[in-house]
Scaffold this motif. Structure first.
Motif, PDB file in Angstrom:
ATOM      1  N   LYS A  68      21.672   3.919  29.201  1.00  0.00           N
ATOM      2  CA  LYS A  68      20.579   4.479  28.395  1.00  0.00           C
ATOM      3  C   LYS A  68      20.167   3.508  27.298  1.00  0.00           C
ATOM      4  O   LYS A  68      21.007   2.850  26.688  1.00  0.00           O
ATOM      5  CB  LYS A  68      20.995   5.814  27.786  1.00  0.00           C
ATOM      6  CG  LYS A  68      21.145   6.894  28.843  1.00  0.00           C
ATOM      7  CD  LYS A  68      20.992   8.278  28.270  1.00  0.00           C
ATOM      8  CE  LYS A  68      19.534   8.686  28.160  1.00  0.00           C
ATOM      9  NZ  LYS A  68      19.341  10.072  27.762  1.00  0.00           N
ATOM     10  N   CYS A  69      18.858   3.458  27.078  1.00  0.00           N
ATOM     11  CA  CYS A  69      18.337   2.520  26.072  1.00  0.00           C
ATOM     12  C   CYS A  69      17.356   3.225  25.147  1.00  0.00           C
ATOM     13  O   CYS A  69      16.379   3.831  25.611  1.00  0.00           O
ATOM     14  CB  CYS A  69      17.654   1.346  26.788  1.00  0.00           C
ATOM     15  SG  CYS A  69      17.239  -0.001  25.689  1.00  0.00           S
ATOM     16  N   GLY A  70      17.605   3.157  23.867  1.00  0.00           N
ATOM     17  CA  GLY A  70      16.664   3.647  22.867  1.00  0.00           C
ATOM     18  C   GLY A  70      15.888   2.472  22.286  1.00  0.00           C
ATOM     19  O   GLY A  70      15.976   1.342  22.792  1.00  0.00           O
ATOM     20  N   VAL A  71      15.129   2.748  21.232  1.00  0.00           N
ATOM     21  CA  VAL A  71      14.368   1.664  20.582  1.00  0.00           C
ATOM     22  C   VAL A  71      14.457   1.795  19.066  1.00  0.00           C
ATOM     23  O   VAL A  71      14.643   2.897  18.543  1.00  0.00           O
ATOM     24  CB  VAL A  71      12.866   1.671  20.999  1.00  0.00           C
ATOM     25  CG1 VAL A  71      12.712   1.456  22.492  1.00  0.00           C
ATOM     26  CG2 VAL A  71      12.145   2.938  20.567  1.00  0.00           C
ATOM     27  N   LEU A  72      14.336   0.667  18.393  1.00  0.00           N
ATOM     28  CA  LEU A  72      14.181   0.660  16.935  1.00  0.00           C
ATOM     29  C   LEU A  72      12.848  -0.022  16.659  1.00  0.00           C
ATOM     30  O   LEU A  72      12.671  -1.206  16.961  1.00  0.00           O
ATOM     31  CB  LEU A  72      15.314  -0.111  16.256  1.00  0.00           C
ATOM     32  CG  LEU A  72      15.251  -0.073  14.721  1.00  0.00           C
ATOM     33  CD1 LEU A  72      15.934   1.189  14.180  1.00  0.00           C
ATOM     34  CD2 LEU A  72      15.919  -1.302  14.092  1.00  0.00           C
ATOM     35  N   MET A  73      11.904   0.763  16.133  1.00  0.00           N
ATOM     36  CA  MET A  73      10.551   0.260  15.875  1.00  0.00           C
ATOM     37  C   MET A  73      10.186   0.642  14.444  1.00  0.00           C
ATOM     38  O   MET A  73      10.619   1.692  13.957  1.00  0.00           O
ATOM     39  CB  MET A  73       9.536   0.926  16.828  1.00  0.00           C
ATOM     40  CG  MET A  73       9.790   0.708  18.303  1.00  0.00           C
ATOM     41  SD  MET A  73       9.173  -0.896  18.868  1.00  0.00           S
ATOM     42  CE  MET A  73      10.480  -1.393  19.983  1.00  0.00           C
ATOM     43  N   LYS A 115      12.720   1.329  29.522  1.00  0.00           N
ATOM     44  CA  LYS A 115      12.924   1.869  30.884  1.00  0.00           C
ATOM     45  C   LYS A 115      13.250   0.727  31.861  1.00  0.00           C
ATOM     46  O   LYS A 115      14.101   0.879  32.736  1.00  0.00           O
ATOM     47  CB  LYS A 115      11.672   2.613  31.377  1.00  0.00           C
ATOM     48  CG  LYS A 115      11.468   3.940  30.705  1.00  0.00           C
ATOM     49  CD  LYS A 115      12.362   5.041  31.312  1.00  0.00           C
ATOM     50  CE  LYS A 115      12.439   6.277  30.442  1.00  0.00           C
ATOM     51  NZ  LYS A 115      13.544   6.368  29.506  1.00  0.00           N
ATOM     52  N   SER A 116      12.560  -0.410  31.719  1.00  0.00           N
ATOM     53  CA  SER A 116      12.869  -1.559  32.586  1.00  0.00           C
ATOM     54  C   SER A 116      14.319  -1.982  32.375  1.00  0.00           C
ATOM     55  O   SER A 116      15.014  -2.345  33.319  1.00  0.00           O
ATOM     56  CB  SER A 116      11.980  -2.765  32.255  1.00  0.00           C
ATOM     57  OG  SER A 116      10.643  -2.452  32.453  1.00  0.00           O
ATOM     58  N   ILE A 117      14.773  -1.932  31.133  1.00  0.00           N
ATOM     59  CA  ILE A 117      16.167  -2.299  30.837  1.00  0.00           C
ATOM     60  C   ILE A 117      17.107  -1.304  31.518  1.00  0.00           C
ATOM     61  O   ILE A 117      18.075  -1.692  32.170  1.00  0.00           O
ATOM     62  CB  ILE A 117      16.404  -2.337  29.304  1.00  0.00           C
ATOM     63  CG1 ILE A 117      15.641  -3.500  28.670  1.00  0.00           C
ATOM     64  CG2 ILE A 117      17.894  -2.434  28.992  1.00  0.00           C
ATOM     65  CD1 ILE A 117      15.634  -3.511  27.141  1.00  0.00           C
ATOM     66  N   GLU A 118      16.797  -0.011  31.398  1.00  0.00           N
ATOM     67  CA  GLU A 118      17.665   1.015  32.026  1.00  0.00           C
ATOM     68  C   GLU A 118      17.746   0.789  33.533  1.00  0.00           C
ATOM     69  O   GLU A 118      18.813   0.863  34.136  1.00  0.00           O
ATOM     70  CB  GLU A 118      17.126   2.420  31.724  1.00  0.00           C
ATOM     71  CG  GLU A 118      17.342   2.834  30.271  1.00  0.00           C
ATOM     72  CD  GLU A 118      16.821   4.235  29.948  1.00  0.00           C
ATOM     73  OE1 GLU A 118      16.102   4.825  30.789  1.00  0.00           O
ATOM     74  OE2 GLU A 118      17.127   4.734  28.852  1.00  0.00           O
ATOM     75  N   THR A 119      16.589   0.489  34.140  1.00  0.00           N
ATOM     76  CA  THR A 119      16.575   0.276  35.595  1.00  0.00           C
ATOM     77  C   THR A 119      17.404  -0.947  35.964  1.00  0.00           C
ATOM     78  O   THR A 119      18.218  -0.911  36.886  1.00  0.00           O
ATOM     79  CB  THR A 119      15.114   0.081  36.071  1.00  0.00           C
ATOM     80  OG1 THR A 119      14.349   1.193  35.615  1.00  0.00           O
ATOM     81  CG2 THR A 119      15.026  -0.010  37.583  1.00  0.00           C
ATOM     82  N   ALA A 120      17.217  -2.026  35.233  1.00  0.00           N
ATOM     83  CA  ALA A 120      17.935  -3.264  35.571  1.00  0.00           C
ATOM     84  C   ALA A 120      19.435  -3.139  35.315  1.00  0.00           C
ATOM     85  O   ALA A 120      20.237  -3.719  36.048  1.00  0.00           O
ATOM     86  CB  ALA A 120      17.369  -4.428  34.758  1.00  0.00           C
ATOM     87  N   MET A 121      19.803  -2.378  34.306  1.00  0.00           N
ATOM     88  CA  MET A 121      21.234  -2.236  33.993  1.00  0.00           C
ATOM     89  C   MET A 121      21.911  -1.263  34.958  1.00  0.00           C
ATOM     90  O   MET A 121      23.104  -1.390  35.234  1.00  0.00           O
ATOM     91  CB  MET A 121      21.428  -1.753  32.551  1.00  0.00           C
ATOM     92  CG  MET A 121      20.994  -2.756  31.484  1.00  0.00           C
ATOM     93  SD  MET A 121      22.034  -4.243  31.432  1.00  0.00           S
ATOM     94  CE  MET A 121      23.535  -3.595  30.730  1.00  0.00           C
ATOM     95  N   GLY A 122      21.164  -0.264  35.443  1.00  0.00           N
ATOM     96  CA  GLY A 122      21.698   0.677  36.430  1.00  0.00           C
ATOM     97  C   GLY A 122      22.818   1.548  35.876  1.00  0.00           C
ATOM     98  O   GLY A 122      23.097   1.549  34.668  1.00  0.00           O
TER      99      GLY A 122
END
Ligand SMILES: NC(=O)c1ccc[n+]([C@@H]2O[C@H](COP(=O)([O-])OP(=O)(O)OC[C@H]3O[C@@H](n4cnc5c(N)ncnc54)[C@H](O)[C@@H]3O)[C@@H](O)[C@H]2O)c1
Ligand SMILES: O=P(O)(O)OC[C@H](O)CO
Length: 381
Positions: A160-165, A149-156
């Motif tokens: 959209k950002c998913g994750v691989l865990m 979410k921090s990445i999405e906010t900073a990228m504006g």
């Protein structure tokens, strides 16, 4: 499919540590064969001088070494990277027109990088997948914030950002030992979700399943690092599998409880994906957090008097050769949050792990943290 969607994927990996290079082996091989992807995979490298394996007295820039030897001799020695993976120290150049950003730096280094990344990626088609296991915290409310979410906010701009865990110890993935991983994402359409999965999936060795629950997958990835410190304490005390199994069970319950309190709509099924129980197990048996905590416990048992922060730094330095411990940072941040919300009594294991790690509480008291949580326990497990 529109013409724009048919344009090639351009992958940029942000980070070139132990996991960054291991995933680069998978992405590099996949990019070379998938028809919808540009063959070249850019990997942004935090450039530093490294000792050459052929001449221990000489050093060279890490990016130069990766591009000539096709090996990250410092962070993933002994593993060849595909030759289409290019190490690039200039961030602007590395992410120029990227359509898929793979974030894989220790999370403390990410905020400084995001403005440059934002200014240089493909203007309309870029998305991200974060492999970072950690949490951010809101400066005002102190509430935990997903790094995706921090990445999405900073990228504006609707980025959209998913994750691989998943249960993915980097050295094992790099050596192509079979494992599973969980891609959690909800991109604009099913085609995009599936293309993203295919970029990471490399059957039969690296098997990627997609789910929608980004919050659950990401929170599990961050919180299991805390439990892994407890596992290291148990190992350092010389206890066997029964005690560690009890610690893992209570650790999983506290992870689920944390998710239920702080993140909406975390799904129960997420805990039995690779990103849940499987990652917890592998980290508690073979991860860096577990290994460093085991060393911490052994040193504490022989009356080591050093300041805890210094001791952790010494251990990280001695055992990890530049790689970064994430659990110590996570447990400090999570403890501060729980204290602030008066929730410490509901998290006896997280609390014990913090107090042993940082306040001088005896390591032997780790078993006191392993008990069923009282009536305030809420969980979707
Ligand atoms: N290693 C694993 O097995 C593994 C597996 C899954 C997830 N992860 C997660 O992946 C993330 C990255 O971990 P890793 O293991 O690839 O990294 P790492 O711990 O191996 O390496 C540290 C990296 O940080 C870089 N670095 C050092 N100083 C820097 C600075 N000032 N600015 C920017 N970069 C700097 C180093 O060059 C190196 O690439 C972490 O969140 C970790 O929890 C790791
Ligand atoms: O080595 P650790 O403890 O950082 O854990 C590595 C991975 O997260 C395991 O999936």
């Amino acid at each position: 499919m529109t013409t724009e969607q048919q344009e090639e994927e351009k992958i940029c990996i942000i980070g070139s540590g132990n996991w960054g290079c291991a995933i680069a082996t998978v992405l590099g091989r996949n990019a070379a064969i998938l028809p919808f992807c540009s063959e070249a995979v850019n990997m942004w490298v935090y450039d530093e001088p490294v000792t050459l394996p052929s001449d221990k007295k000489s050093t060279a820039k890490l990016s130069y070494v990766i591009n000539t030897l096709h090996e990250n001799v410092k962070y993933l020695p002994g593993v060849k990277l595909p030759s289409n993976v290019r190490a690039i120290p200039d961030l602007k150049e590395a992410c120029k027109n990227a359509t898929l950003l793979v974030f894989v730096t220790p999370h403390q280094f990410l905020p400084n990088l995001l403005p440059t990344i934002r200014a240089n990626v493909h203007p309309t088609r870029c998305r991200g997948v974060s492999l970072i296991k950690g949490l951010d915290f809101d400066e005002m409310t102190k509430a935990p914030v997903l790094i995706s979410k921090s990445i999405e906010t900073a990228m504006g701009g609707g980025f959209k950002c998913g994750v691989l865990m998943g249960a993915n110890i980097a050295d094992e993935v790099a050596r192509r030992q079979m494992c599973e991983s969980t891609l959690a994402c909800d991109f604009e359409d099913d085609g995009c979700n599936e293309r993203t999965r295919q970029l990471f999936d490399e059957p039969p060795n690296f098997r990627v399943t997609r789910i929608n629950d980004v919050a659950g997958a990401e929170a599990c990835g961050a919180l299991k690092n805390i439990v892994a410190l407890g596992a290291g304490f148990v190992d350092g005390l010389g206890f066997g599998g029964n005690t560690k199994a009890a610690l893992l069970r209570v650790g999983l319950l506290e992870m689920a409880q944390f998710c239920a309190i702080f993140f909406q709509r975390v799904e129960r099924g997420t805990f039995i994906e690779s990103c849940g129980i499987a990652d917890l197990i592998t980290t508690c048996y073979g991860g860096r957090n577990k290994r460093c905590a085991e060393e911490f416990a052994k040193l504490k048992l022989i009356e080591h008097k050093a300041n805890c922060d210094e001791l952790w730094m010494d251990i990280e330095h001695k055992l990890l050769n530049g790689q970064k411990l994430q659990g110590t940072l996570a447990v400090k941040e999570v403890y501060a949050l729980l204290e602030n919300r008066e929730l410490l009594d509901s998290f006896p294991l997280f609390r014990s792990i913090f107090e042993i790690a940082f306040t001088g509480r005896p390591v032997s008291t780790i078993t006191e943290g392993i008990h069923v949580i009282g009536k305030r326990f809420v969980s979707n497990l």
